[in-house]
Design a protein around this motif. Sequence first.
Motif, short mmCIF file in Angstrom:
data_model
loop_
_atom_site.label_atom_id
_atom_site.label_comp_id
_atom_site.label_asym_id
_atom_site.label_seq_id
_atom_site.Cartn_x
_atom_site.Cartn_y
_atom_site.Cartn_z
N GLY A 75 0.79 -1.23 0.00
CA GLY A 75 0.00 0.00 0.00
C GLY A 75 0.82 1.28 0.00
N PHE A 76 2.05 1.21 -0.48
CA PHE A 76 2.94 2.37 -0.48
C PHE A 76 2.60 3.29 -1.64
N PHE A 77 2.56 4.62 -1.37
CA PHE A 77 2.23 5.57 -2.42
C PHE A 77 3.05 6.84 -2.26
N ILE A 78 3.60 7.33 -3.37
CA ILE A 78 4.32 8.60 -3.40
C ILE A 78 3.55 9.55 -4.31
N ASP A 79 3.04 10.64 -3.75
CA ASP A 79 2.28 11.60 -4.54
C ASP A 79 3.25 12.54 -5.26
N GLY A 81 6.20 12.88 -6.32
CA GLY A 81 7.38 12.07 -6.12
C GLY A 81 8.71 12.70 -6.44
N MET A 82 8.75 13.76 -7.21
CA MET A 82 10.04 14.33 -7.60
C MET A 82 10.88 14.68 -6.37
N GLY A 83 12.12 14.20 -6.36
CA GLY A 83 13.03 14.54 -5.28
C GLY A 83 12.95 13.66 -4.06
N VAL A 84 12.12 12.62 -4.07
CA VAL A 84 12.05 11.71 -2.93
C VAL A 84 13.31 10.84 -2.89
N VAL A 85 13.90 10.69 -1.70
CA VAL A 85 15.09 9.87 -1.51
C VAL A 85 14.85 8.92 -0.34
N ILE A 86 15.08 7.62 -0.57
CA ILE A 86 14.89 6.60 0.45
C ILE A 86 16.19 5.79 0.55
N GLY A 87 16.79 5.77 1.73
CA GLY A 87 18.10 5.17 1.92
C GLY A 87 18.10 3.66 2.04
N GLU A 88 19.29 3.10 2.04
CA GLU A 88 19.51 1.65 1.97
C GLU A 88 18.87 0.86 3.10
N THR A 89 19.04 1.29 4.33
CA THR A 89 18.55 0.50 5.48
C THR A 89 17.21 1.00 5.98
N CYS A 90 16.53 1.80 5.17
CA CYS A 90 15.20 2.29 5.54
C CYS A 90 14.19 1.14 5.49
N GLU A 91 13.28 1.13 6.47
CA GLU A 91 12.19 0.15 6.51
C GLU A 91 10.87 0.91 6.58
N ILE A 92 9.98 0.60 5.68
CA ILE A 92 8.70 1.30 5.58
C ILE A 92 7.57 0.30 5.75
N VAL A 96 1.69 3.52 3.67
CA VAL A 96 2.46 4.74 3.94
C VAL A 96 2.38 5.66 2.73
N LEU A 97 2.21 6.95 3.00
CA LEU A 97 2.09 7.96 1.95
C LEU A 97 3.21 8.99 2.10
N LEU A 98 3.95 9.22 1.02
CA LEU A 98 4.98 10.26 0.99
C LEU A 98 4.61 11.29 -0.07
N TYR A 99 4.95 12.54 0.20
CA TYR A 99 4.80 13.59 -0.80
C TYR A 99 6.17 13.96 -1.37
N GLN A 100 6.16 14.80 -2.38
CA GLN A 100 7.39 15.14 -3.10
C GLN A 100 8.42 15.76 -2.17
N GLY A 101 9.69 15.49 -2.46
CA GLY A 101 10.77 16.10 -1.72
C GLY A 101 11.08 15.47 -0.38
N VAL A 102 10.44 14.38 -0.04
CA VAL A 102 10.71 13.72 1.24
C VAL A 102 12.05 12.99 1.20
N THR A 103 12.81 13.09 2.28
CA THR A 103 14.06 12.36 2.41
C THR A 103 13.99 11.46 3.64
N LEU A 104 14.21 10.17 3.42
CA LEU A 104 14.37 9.22 4.51
C LEU A 104 15.83 8.82 4.49
N GLY A 105 16.66 9.62 5.15
CA GLY A 105 18.09 9.54 4.95
C GLY A 105 18.88 9.10 6.17
N GLY A 106 20.16 8.86 5.93
CA GLY A 106 21.08 8.46 6.99
C GLY A 106 22.00 9.59 7.36
N THR A 107 22.79 9.38 8.40
CA THR A 107 23.77 10.36 8.82
C THR A 107 25.07 9.66 9.12
#
Length: 217
Positions: A75-79, A81-92, A96-107
């Motif tokens: 049920g994952f949806f990105i509205d 979507g331009m600029g969305v970044v999802i990192g390697e060890t991310c778990e969703i 779940v709904l994401l909008y444009q420009g969202v970053t699920l990033g590491g440090t």
Amino acid sequence: MSFLKEEIKVIKKKDPAIKTTAEVFLYPCFWSVLSHRIAHRLYKRKKYFLARLVSQLSRSLTGIEIHPGAKIGKGFFIDHGMGVVIGETCEIGNNVLLYQGVTLGGTGKDTGKRHPTIGNNVMIGSGAKVLGPIKVGNNVKIGSGSVVLKDVPDNVTAVGVPARWSNKYEKNSEKAHPSDTIDQLKVPDILQDEIDSLKNKVNEIEKRLNIPVENEE
């Protein structure tokens, strides 16, 4: 085929702008999620180059960058979507709904888990950043432009830079998931509420000390 039917159903449910089923095939989200399912299978089989190749081709086509190692539920949806970044060890989680420009990033350069874990029924507003190996609970809404740097409990709305939340507000209901209501506007102004609370306390102290209270215009 079951995956394709499910993805078509999700997009038609989440986006009120869609008019026909055929339009689904023009959605960046459709192709990015489909590509990720393929890339993730390759990644689990340790075919890392092929996995990244599929991922990068998808990124070029859709503007959405999902590392093939990321785990994404149903049920994952990105509205948009331009600029969305999802990192390697991310778990969703699921729904779940994401909008444009969202970053699920590491440090940093640490190995192991370094990206967020997102719960079920979560909505993350446009431009929000969720950084590091933190956990975002179920039924959470993250306001647009917020920066989340620590764990978020279930059923709250997190806003601000850095993001904060308060238990004084009505909690998000399990019957009305933020990812289903698709509402980016109804978010609390926690900072203003804290300022107002501080003003009230100062006024109360001034009254006790018989200090004239200035009238606010």
